[in-house]
Each structure stands twice: as structure tokens, then as C-alpha cells.
Scaffold this active site. Structure first.
Site, PDB file in Angstrom:
ATOM      1  N   HIS A  20       0.831  -1.267   0.118  1.00 33.48           N
ATOM      2  CA  HIS A  20       0.137   0.202  -0.062  1.00 33.48           C
ATOM      3  C   HIS A  20       0.830   1.186  -0.046  1.00 33.48           C
ATOM      4  O   HIS A  20       1.538   1.466   0.967  1.00 33.48           O
ATOM      5  CB  HIS A  20      -1.046   0.043   1.386  1.00 33.48           C
ATOM      6  CG  HIS A  20      -1.870   1.059   1.187  1.00 33.48           C
ATOM      7  ND1 HIS A  20      -2.338   1.771   2.543  1.00 33.48           N
ATOM      8  CD2 HIS A  20      -2.519   1.695   0.417  1.00 33.48           C
ATOM      9  CE1 HIS A  20      -3.143   2.772   2.098  1.00 33.48           C
ATOM     10  NE2 HIS A  20      -3.337   2.807   0.695  1.00 33.48           N
ATOM     11  N   ASP A  28       6.965   7.525 -21.044  1.00 30.96           N
ATOM     12  CA  ASP A  28       7.242   7.529 -22.298  1.00 30.96           C
ATOM     13  C   ASP A  28       8.605   7.238 -22.557  1.00 30.96           C
ATOM     14  O   ASP A  28       9.511   7.070 -21.829  1.00 30.96           O
ATOM     15  CB  ASP A  28       6.804   8.906 -23.042  1.00 30.96           C
ATOM     16  CG  ASP A  28       7.541  10.030 -22.404  1.00 30.96           C
ATOM     17  OD1 ASP A  28       8.601   9.615 -22.216  1.00 30.96           O
ATOM     18  OD2 ASP A  28       6.933  11.132 -22.328  1.00 30.96           O
ATOM     19  N   HIS A  92       6.092  18.862 -14.390  1.00 32.01           N
ATOM     20  CA  HIS A  92       7.183  17.685 -14.884  1.00 32.01           C
ATOM     21  C   HIS A  92       8.298  17.633 -14.218  1.00 32.01           C
ATOM     22  O   HIS A  92       8.932  16.475 -14.061  1.00 32.01           O
ATOM     23  CB  HIS A  92       7.278  17.954 -16.571  1.00 32.01           C
ATOM     24  CG  HIS A  92       7.864  16.694 -17.148  1.00 32.01           C
ATOM     25  ND1 HIS A  92       7.406  15.344 -17.084  1.00 32.01           N
ATOM     26  CD2 HIS A  92       9.262  16.627 -17.790  1.00 32.01           C
ATOM     27  CE1 HIS A  92       8.237  14.682 -17.753  1.00 32.01           C
ATOM     28  NE2 HIS A  92       9.483  15.442 -18.289  1.00 32.01           N
ATOM     29  N   TYR A 114       5.092  13.959 -22.434  1.00 27.32           N
ATOM     30  CA  TYR A 114       4.480  13.816 -21.039  1.00 27.32           C
ATOM     31  C   TYR A 114       3.328  12.602 -21.021  1.00 27.32           C
ATOM     32  O   TYR A 114       2.662  12.808 -19.814  1.00 27.32           O
ATOM     33  CB  TYR A 114       3.644  15.182 -20.588  1.00 27.32           C
ATOM     34  CG  TYR A 114       4.758  16.397 -20.943  1.00 27.32           C
ATOM     35  CD1 TYR A 114       5.809  16.701 -20.290  1.00 27.32           C
ATOM     36  CD2 TYR A 114       4.434  17.404 -22.086  1.00 27.32           C
ATOM     37  CE1 TYR A 114       6.593  17.759 -20.433  1.00 27.32           C
ATOM     38  CE2 TYR A 114       5.248  18.559 -22.287  1.00 27.32           C
ATOM     39  CZ  TYR A 114       6.325  18.570 -21.288  1.00 27.32           C
ATOM     40  OH  TYR A 114       7.286  19.900 -21.702  1.00 27.32           O
ATOM     41  N   ASN A 116       3.212  10.290 -19.180  1.00 30.65           N
ATOM     42  CA  ASN A 116       3.775   9.589 -17.839  1.00 30.65           C
ATOM     43  C   ASN A 116       2.583   9.495 -16.761  1.00 30.65           C
ATOM     44  O   ASN A 116       2.025  10.601 -16.670  1.00 30.65           O
ATOM     45  CB  ASN A 116       5.103  10.279 -17.552  1.00 30.65           C
ATOM     46  CG  ASN A 116       6.174  10.509 -18.640  1.00 30.65           C
ATOM     47  OD1 ASN A 116       6.650   9.515 -19.135  1.00 30.65           O
ATOM     48  ND2 ASN A 116       6.283  11.630 -18.804  1.00 30.65           N
TER      49      ASN A 116
END
Length: 125
Positions: A20, A28, A92, A114, A116
Site C-alpha cells: 500500500h 514514455d 514535469h 508527457y 507518464n
């Protein structure tokens, strides 16, 4: 032979050993991998496999509580990611810093900027 959708042994092992709050990043082809973080490189060529293919397969096995994406990611990417878990955004640059804490980073052949996501594991009970 394994019967479920995810056949990649190393990726399956990482998911099976997550607890957890642990984090798995699907990225990418250009996402940098921090030193010391396990890389599961699935990229064959640009576009193969696609981000969405890998994400959908991972979600058949991983209980996700929340996800993190870059602010710079397109709204189209966000809508493709819409699931039954909370999605938050960060720059980012901060996303790349966050990825230092990942159990593993899965590199896809995706060439969309981006594309991801950091998946934070939940519990099944």
C-alpha cells in the site's frame, strides 16, 4: 503458464511485491530514469508498445489508489487516463523528482510528450 493478461515476468513480480502506497511509474520513451530505480524497458521502437496498452494491462493486476501526471500533459491524455482513482497534477520537473521514489519505472515506446503516470498502489480490502 501464467493465465492473466500480464505476462512480463519482471513487471509481474514488481506488482506482486508492491504494498500500500508504493509507486510504479509508466513512462514514455524519453522519461529519464533516476539512478538506482529499477527500469523495466518494454520499448521496441517508437510507438511500440503504446502507453495506453501498457497502462491497461498493468491495471488488470495493480490496485491503484491514486495517480500523478504532469501539468504539461494534454487534457486528452488526462481524459484517456480517467479511472476510478484520484488523479493529481504536478510540474514535469517535480514529476521527475517524484519518480526517484518509484519501485520501478516501465519504459514504453510512447512518443507523445508527457505521457507518464505514477501509479500509487492501494489495497484490495
Amino acid at each position: 503458464m501464467k493465465k492473466t493478461a500480464l505476462l512480463h515476468a519482471e513487471l509481474s513480480h514488481v506488482i506482486a511485491t508492491m504494498g500500500h502506497g508504493d509507486m510504479l511509474v509508466i513512462g514514455d520513451v524519453g522519461l529519464p530514469v533516476p539512478p538506482g530505480v529499477t527500469t523495466i524497458d518494454l520499448a521496441v521502437t517508437l510507438g511500440v508498445p503504446r502507453f495506453e496498452q501498457v497502462l491497461n494491462t498493468v491495471l488488470t493486476e495493480l490496485q491503484v489508489e491514486k495517480a500523478v501526471i504532469a501539468e504539461e500533459a494534454s487534457d486528452t491524455f488526462l481524459s484517456e487516463l480517467a479511472r476510478d482513482f484520484e488523479i493529481t497534477r504536478m510540474s514535469h520537473e517535480n514529476f521527475k523528482l517524484l519518480s526517484h521514489d518509484a519501485r520501478a519505472i516501465v519504459r514504453t515506446g510512447e512518443a507523445t510528450p508527457y505521457a507518464n503516470v505514477a501509479l500509487i498502489s492501494g489495497v484490495v480490502f
